[in-house]
Write an enzyme that holds these catalytic residues in place. Structure first.
Site, mmCIF file in Angstrom:
data_model
loop_
_atom_site.group_PDB
_atom_site.id
_atom_site.type_symbol
_atom_site.label_atom_id
_atom_site.label_comp_id
_atom_site.label_asym_id
_atom_site.label_seq_id
_atom_site.Cartn_x
_atom_site.Cartn_y
_atom_site.Cartn_z
ATOM 1 N N ASP A 225 0.825 -1.210 0.000
ATOM 2 C CA ASP A 225 0.000 0.000 0.000
ATOM 3 C C ASP A 225 0.860 1.261 0.000
ATOM 4 O OD1 ASP A 225 -2.037 -1.803 0.261
ATOM 5 O OD2 ASP A 225 -2.974 -0.834 1.998
ATOM 6 N N HIS B 102 3.653 -2.411 2.992
ATOM 7 C CA HIS B 102 3.664 -1.030 2.472
ATOM 8 C C HIS B 102 4.943 -0.781 1.696
ATOM 9 C CE1 HIS B 102 0.608 -0.746 5.613
ATOM 10 N NE2 HIS B 102 0.137 0.302 4.955
ATOM 11 N N HIS C 258 -6.326 2.967 -4.322
ATOM 12 C CA HIS C 258 -6.211 3.231 -2.877
ATOM 13 C C HIS C 258 -6.642 4.671 -2.578
ATOM 14 C CE1 HIS C 258 -4.926 1.943 1.030
ATOM 15 N NE2 HIS C 258 -3.873 2.741 1.124
HETATM 16 ZN ZN LIG Z 1 -2.878 3.183 2.947
#
Ligand SMILES: [Zn+2]
Length: 386
Positions: free
Chosen positions: A187, A344, A237
């Site tokens: 992410d 991430h 996202h």
């Molecule tokens: Zn995020």
């Protein structure tokens, strides 16, 4: 002992003679199947035989399904698995198990192909073998590998055997292997840590799923293209990643996602349908938002394993690796075949990623990217259709 030997010989000859007529009988018995853990093995019709009420299978083919080592020479085939070796000699028609020649060969040629009783092969190499008569299926399994209970398995087989309309697309990936699939998802890119994650994925020949933030795509178009060109899936996202703006209303939420989808399409040519809701779908994504997503054909993915990598310092990156190991193993024990891991694009994640991939590969997981053709439901509320 010596006195009994001729009697034993006569008995063996009698059994051997008795076996012969049953071979021709084999074709008239109903087709039997073999399930390895939760998977039905793709034997052809007539390949699995019944001899004297015993199921026999082609030794080499079955050994391959069991991931045994197979060594073949001109006259001999040797199958080794879990410290047991079974050799069959075509010339002498002898079977040697762990160095001992059997008085009556367990392996027999049928139509020129070495066949072995399934129960013998399974049990000698560390498996359990149960015959489930109501589905005419022998099930071979170990307790150390996750699998359905017999009643669950019978139910699954019965459902699978029901004829399906041929036009209906498959909703789950083809069962090409027993390996649970792990999806590594990243992410909050694209940013400078994305570059390093991409380099590592390339080095290990692994594909990932990236949930990029729209506002950053604008400044990192080359990197966005690179991720797409290297075969990774680019998911949505949101444009802002701002909780108060994004979740203010259904309109705001859909607006950000649509805008980002358009941007990704413009930059890469890729039509993205998969959304990772910032901070997770629960409690932010409302029923109205879910309906809107459904009507537009979007899909929503949360995760099974939260590595909390964002909260861990670079020096402690091993904790991220451990969080993956513990979380993935837990999901596997719960019989999850599609395990989604949340990571991430961060420096500490860059440090942990090689060890994560190495462990997954060594532990028998298949690492794959999101495949929209075989969407798997993966949201916290387990809502279907998104
Ligand atoms: Zn995020």
């Amino acid at each position: 002992m010596r006195m009994k030997f001729p009697l034993l010989c006569m008995l063996i000859i009698a059994i051997t003679v008795l076996l012969l007529p049953t071979k021709t009988e084999a074709t008239s018995t109903p087709q039997r199947s073999i399930g390895l853990h939760d998977r039905m093995l793709p034997f052809q019709a007539g390949e699995v035989r019944t001899v004297n009420t015993q199921m026999v299978v082609p030794l080499e083919k079955m050994a391959r399904y069991l991931n045994a080592d197979i060594i073949k020479t001109a006259n001999q085939m040797t199958v080794t698995k879990n410290n047991t070796s079974i050799s069959y000699n075509y010339k002498t028609n002898e079977t040697v198990v762990n160095g001992e020649i059997e008085t009556v060969s367990t392996v027999q040629l049928i139509d020129g192909i070495p066949y072995i009783p399934l129960r013998f092969l399974g049990e000698a190499t560390g498996f359990k073998v149960d015959y489930l008569s109501n589905i005419l299926t022998a099930r071979i399994y170990t307790d150390t590998y996750p699998h359905l209970s017999h009643p669950e398995f019978i139910k699954k087989v019965k459902t699978d055997r029901q004829p399906k309309p041929s036009s209906k697309p498959t909703t789950s990936p083809p069962a090409s292997s027993d390996k649970p699939i792990v999806y590594l998802t990243f992410d909050d890119g694209p940013n400078h840590s994305t570059t390093e994650n991409l380099r590592i994925l390339k080095e290990y020949k692994v594909k990932g799923t990236f949930f990029f933030v729209g506002s950053q795509i604008n400044y990192n178009q080359a990197l966005t293209n690179q991720a797409h060109d290297e075969g990774h899936y680019i998911g949505l996202h949101s444009m802002t990643h701002d909780r108060s703006k994004l979740y203010a209303s259904s309109k705001a939420f859909m607006g950000e996602m649509q805008k980002e989808a358009d941007l990704i399409k413009k930059v890469t040519g890729h039509t993205s349908v998969l959304i990772r809701a910032p901070y997770g779908s629960s409690p932010y994504v409302t029923p109205a938002m879910r309906e809107a997503l459904k009507s537009k054909g979007y899909k929503l993915w949360d995760w099974d394993v939260d590595t909390v990598d964002w909260s861990i310092s670079e020096a402690n990156y091993q904790r991220i690796v451990n969080n993956v190991k513990n979380g993935v193993e837990k999901a596997r024990r719960a019989n999850d075949k599609h395990i989604v891991v949340l990571l991430h694009d961060r420096a500490q994640t860059n440090k942990a990623l090689p060890a994560i991939i190495e462990w997954l590969q060594k532990s028998g997981y298949s690492i794959e990217r999101y495949n929209p053709e075989y969407h798997v439901t993966q949201n916290f509320g387990n809502h279907k259709g998104i």
